[in-house]
Design an enzyme around this catalytic site. Structure first.
Site, short mmCIF file in Angstrom:
data_model
loop_
_atom_site.label_atom_id
_atom_site.label_comp_id
_atom_site.label_asym_id
_atom_site.label_seq_id
_atom_site.Cartn_x
_atom_site.Cartn_y
_atom_site.Cartn_z
N ASP A 79 0.79 -1.23 0.00
CA ASP A 79 0.00 0.00 0.00
C ASP A 79 0.82 1.28 0.00
O ASP A 79 1.97 1.31 0.41
CB ASP A 79 -0.96 0.02 1.20
N GLU A 137 -0.91 -1.91 5.10
CA GLU A 137 -0.04 -1.97 6.27
C GLU A 137 -0.11 -0.67 7.04
O GLU A 137 0.03 -0.65 8.25
CB GLU A 137 1.40 -2.26 5.84
#
Ligand SMILES: [Zn+2]
Ligand SMILES: [Zn+2]
Length: 397
Positions: A79, A137
């Site tokens: 991400d 995350e």
């Protein structure tokens, strides 16, 4: 012995082109549809069995070794962050307001490179490699849990059951060539807090008719800083940061409410307990003294990341033989940053290691989460070579 360093060097154009493509098309947590699609495509092209939609946008690839053995999970996060890029790089983000400012574009590219190298060795592997490409995350992004927990909820640790984990982070606070493999705690546990203060609004020129939530908020902010300085022992660590304040609309009105948010970081469970107790006492005590009503929410974001001694010892041996010219750092390089791999490492023994990626001469030395963050792509070679070698060596132990 497998020469993964040489292979990673040969594969560098592949790794770099993936990394730059991910960098130009960053996606926020749980929206890694394009990124996950490329991951699945690349794994499937190799003939690796792929499962999609594990933890919403997560992707899992399974390499089954020719011989029986344990199952290792290698985790790579995918991400990006809600930051507007200011690097001026030729591969700058095309997705306005979203940026790979933590290096997860590099992690995903490393993961696909590792997949290639390990897949080519599958006839010699004794055990399985589960390639875990994790979403979100950096935060919950509107969901009830982050990417690591969500993948566990969807069974990433089962079928086949995972015995050990490995994960890495490119680290821009340290130069290219620096490697840290430590035992014990490496990243702090994090909580987020939301404090809502309700007073009584009124005219800015008549404070005596009001209960001012801004004055209460100011006192709370200052007093919270005494927890680290007065309640936690000087050689223990903790951080409390108030990172947003929202209150008021104009210059002559005392507002009705004030809202503060922020984060708490600790390693040690005993320190955490003291910090949380004092936090609540201070917030509620000051709010009451100032006549405000308070709603307090404290939510655990991640536990600390604790490395297992044996797994770390194995990774350390690998790192030393792979990079004989480097003195691999083994002192716990403890950071107050948070990392959701802590959840998985609570369940399964693992090692989370760090690979230096800064280069002062090339001006690639901004901190993670900075709009000018960028790293030296040579670190992708070290990261991929170490991850692949560590995995093969760990399967043998
Ligand atoms: Zn980050
Ligand atoms: Zn990160």
């Amino acid at each position: 012995m497998n020469d993964f360093l040489k292979q990673a060097e040969e594969l560098f154009p592949y790794t770099q082109s993936l990394r730059r493509d991910f960098h130009m098309h960053p996606e926020l947590g749980f929206r890694e549809v394009r990124t996950g699609g490329i991951v699945a495509r690349e794994l499937e092209a190799l003939g690796i069995e792929v499962t999609k939609g594990v933890g919403k946008t997560g992707v899992v690839g399974l390499i089954e070794g020719a011989k029986p053995g344990p199952t290792l999970l290698l985790r790579f996060d995918m991400d990006a962050l809600p930051i507007t890029e200011d690097t001026g790089a030729e591969y700058t983000s095309l997705n306005n307001g979203v940026m790979h400012a933590c290096g997860h574009d590099g992690h995903t590219a490393i993961g696909l490179t590792v997949a290639r190298m390990l897949h080519s060795q599958r006839d010699e592997l004794a055990g399985n490699i589960k390639l875990c490409f994790q979403p979100s995350e950096e935060g919950l992004n509107g969901e009830e849990m982050g990417g690591n927990l969500m993948m566990m909820r969807d069974g990433v640790l089962d079928g086949p059951k995972v015995d050990k984990t490995l994960s890495l982070h490119l680290w821009n606070d340290k130069p290219l060539g620096w490697i840290n493999v430590a035992k014990g705690p490496v990243m702090a546990g994090a909580e987020l807090f939301i404090i809502k203060l309700t007073g009584k609004g009124g005219h800015g020129a008549a404070p005596e008719t009001t209960i001012d939530p801004i004055v209460a908020a100011a006192q709370i902010i200052t007093a919270l800083q005494t927890i680290a300085s007065r309640n936690v022992a000087p050689l223990k660590s903790s951080v409390i940061s108030v990172t947003s304040i929202h209150s008021g609309t104009t210059f002559n009105v005392i507002p009705q409410t004030a809202e503060l948010t922020g984060t708490i970081r600790t390693f040690d469970p005993a320190v955490r307990k003291v910090v949380l107790e004092r936090f609540e006492q201070i917030v509620r005590g000051i709010a009451e003294t100032m006549g405000c009503r308070v709603e307090l929410e404290i939510k655990r974001v991640t536990p600390p990341v604790i490395n297992n001694d044996e797994v770390s010892e194995s990774v350390l041996k690998t790192a030393r033989s792979l990079f004989p010219q480097i003195e691999v750092e083994t002192e716990p390089y403890i950071t107050m940053g948070a990392e959701d791999m802590g959840f998985m490492q609570e369940k399964v023994d693992g090692c989370y290691f760090m690979v230096g990626s800064a280069n002062d001469e090339k001006n690639l030395n901004y901190n993670h989460h900075h709009p000018k963050f960028d790293f030296d792509e040579q670190a992708l070679i070290s990261g991929a070579a170490l991850m692949a070698s560590a995995a093969v060596d760990l399967l043998k132990t």
